[in-house]
Scaffold this motif. Structure first.
Motif, PDB file in Angstrom:
ATOM      1  N   GLY A 116       0.852  -1.183   0.000  1.00 51.88           N
ATOM      2  CA  GLY A 116       0.000   0.000   0.000  1.00 51.88           C
ATOM      3  C   GLY A 116       0.885   1.229   0.000  1.00 51.88           C
ATOM      4  N   HIS A 117       0.592   2.163   0.886  1.00 45.01           N
ATOM      5  CA  HIS A 117       1.391   3.332   1.215  1.00 45.01           C
ATOM      6  C   HIS A 117       1.401   4.456   0.176  1.00 45.01           C
ATOM      7  N   ILE A 118       1.566   4.136  -1.087  1.00 43.36           N
ATOM      8  CA  ILE A 118       1.734   5.194  -2.098  1.00 43.36           C
ATOM      9  C   ILE A 118       0.405   5.717  -2.628  1.00 43.36           C
ATOM     10  N   HIS A 119      -0.703   5.089  -2.235  1.00 46.21           N
ATOM     11  CA  HIS A 119      -2.055   5.519  -2.626  1.00 46.21           C
ATOM     12  C   HIS A 119      -2.255   5.487  -4.133  1.00 46.21           C
ATOM     13  N   GLU A 120      -1.582   4.559  -4.799  1.00 36.77           N
ATOM     14  CA  GLU A 120      -1.706   4.383  -6.252  1.00 36.77           C
ATOM     15  C   GLU A 120      -1.906   2.905  -6.561  1.00 36.77           C
ATOM     16  N   LYS A 121      -2.750   2.630  -7.546  1.00 37.02           N
ATOM     17  CA  LYS A 121      -2.977   1.254  -7.971  1.00 37.02           C
ATOM     18  C   LYS A 121      -1.750   0.754  -8.737  1.00 37.02           C
ATOM     19  N   MET A 130       4.105 -11.242  -8.844  1.00 41.05           N
ATOM     20  CA  MET A 130       3.105 -10.205  -9.062  1.00 41.05           C
ATOM     21  C   MET A 130       3.220  -9.188  -7.927  1.00 41.05           C
ATOM     22  N   HIS A 131       3.240  -7.910  -8.270  1.00 39.92           N
ATOM     23  CA  HIS A 131       3.198  -6.849  -7.264  1.00 39.92           C
ATOM     24  C   HIS A 131       1.868  -6.129  -7.433  1.00 39.92           C
ATOM     25  N   ILE A 132       1.069  -6.141  -6.364  1.00 49.88           N
ATOM     26  CA  ILE A 132      -0.260  -5.530  -6.405  1.00 49.88           C
ATOM     27  C   ILE A 132      -0.389  -4.517  -5.273  1.00 49.88           C
ATOM     28  N   ASN A 133      -0.822  -3.324  -5.627  1.00 48.33           N
ATOM     29  CA  ASN A 133      -1.193  -2.308  -4.655  1.00 48.33           C
ATOM     30  C   ASN A 133      -2.630  -1.926  -4.999  1.00 48.33           C
ATOM     31  N   PRO A 134      -3.572  -2.137  -4.076  1.00 49.84           N
ATOM     32  CA  PRO A 134      -4.971  -1.838  -4.398  1.00 49.84           C
ATOM     33  C   PRO A 134      -5.298  -0.352  -4.440  1.00 49.84           C
ATOM     34  N   GLY A 135      -4.311   0.501  -4.187  1.00 55.03           N
ATOM     35  CA  GLY A 135      -4.566   1.931  -4.101  1.00 55.03           C
ATOM     36  C   GLY A 135      -5.045   2.277  -2.704  1.00 55.03           C
ATOM     37  N   THR A 136      -5.636   3.426  -2.543  1.00 58.04           N
ATOM     38  CA  THR A 136      -6.139   3.837  -1.239  1.00 58.04           C
ATOM     39  C   THR A 136      -7.652   3.707  -1.173  1.00 58.04           C
ATOM     40  N   ALA A 137      -8.119   3.042  -0.139  1.00 57.60           N
ATOM     41  CA  ALA A 137      -9.569   2.939   0.050  1.00 57.60           C
ATOM     42  C   ALA A 137     -10.134   4.255   0.593  1.00 57.60           C
ATOM     43  N   GLY A 141      -9.941  12.568  -1.647  1.00 58.80           N
ATOM     44  CA  GLY A 141     -10.489  13.507  -2.619  1.00 58.80           C
ATOM     45  C   GLY A 141     -10.319  13.079  -4.057  1.00 58.80           C
ATOM     46  N   GLU A 142      -9.662  11.965  -4.263  1.00 54.37           N
ATOM     47  CA  GLU A 142      -9.500  11.421  -5.606  1.00 54.37           C
ATOM     48  C   GLU A 142     -10.171  10.054  -5.652  1.00 54.37           C
TER      49      GLU A 142
END
Length: 162
Positions: A116-121, A130-137, A141-142
């Motif tokens: 997580g952390h970077i707030h980007e998918k 595989m590297h997966i970041n689900p973004g920020t839940a 504001g975005e």
């Protein structure tokens, strides 16, 4: 097996409720949370899910977070989680230090690294991992998002929380 992925909820209860509803609707077998719940009062919202998580860099009272996880029969593993799911070895690390995330991905030890952390998918393959970041839940504001991993097909689907 269908795994729900979530990170960086940052106390945003309305989006947590939307994410949990989506996880339940799709009947996920497991939910992995890559940290930054922030406050323990949000944890009861995850009740009824097979939830495993780790701490993020913005998580406050860790002892109370652990207590709240225990109350909903969920697992919080500290700063790092290694889990076997449907034959895949999955590492979950918040991503606070980019070099650690990169090293986990490049090590070849894991089939999947969730961060997580970077707030980007993120959905990429590094070597065989595989590297997966689900973004920020939270969304900030975005776009607020979660993700789903199908362990059989290795397909990843991102879902925007409207």
């Amino acid at each position: 097996m269908l795994i729900g992925l979530i990170s960086d909820t940052h106390d945003h209860v309305p989006n947590i409720k939307k994410a949990v509803a989506e996880f339940k609707k799709r009947k996920v077998d497991l939910v992995l949370h890559a940290g930054d719940y922030c406050s323990p009062f949000t944890i009861p919202e995850f009740k009824g899910l097979n939830l495993k998580g780790i701490f993020g860099n913005n998580d406050g009272d860790k002892y109370l977070l652990i207590s709240k996880f225990n109350e909903i029969d969920a697992e919080i593993a500290g700063d790092f989680l290694k889990v076997q799911a449907d034959g895949l070895l999955i590492a979950v690390y918040h991503g606070t230090y980019a070099e650690i995330t990169k090293s986990l991905c490049e090590s070849g030890r894991y089939d999947v690294v969730v961060s997580g952390h970077i707030h980007e998918k993120v959905n990429r393959v590094i070597g065989e991992t595989m590297h997966i970041n689900p973004g920020t839940a939270h969304g900030f504001g975005e776009e607020a998002s979660i993700a789903f991993l199908d362990t059989e097909t290795r397909d990843v689907e991102f879902v925007v929380l409207d």
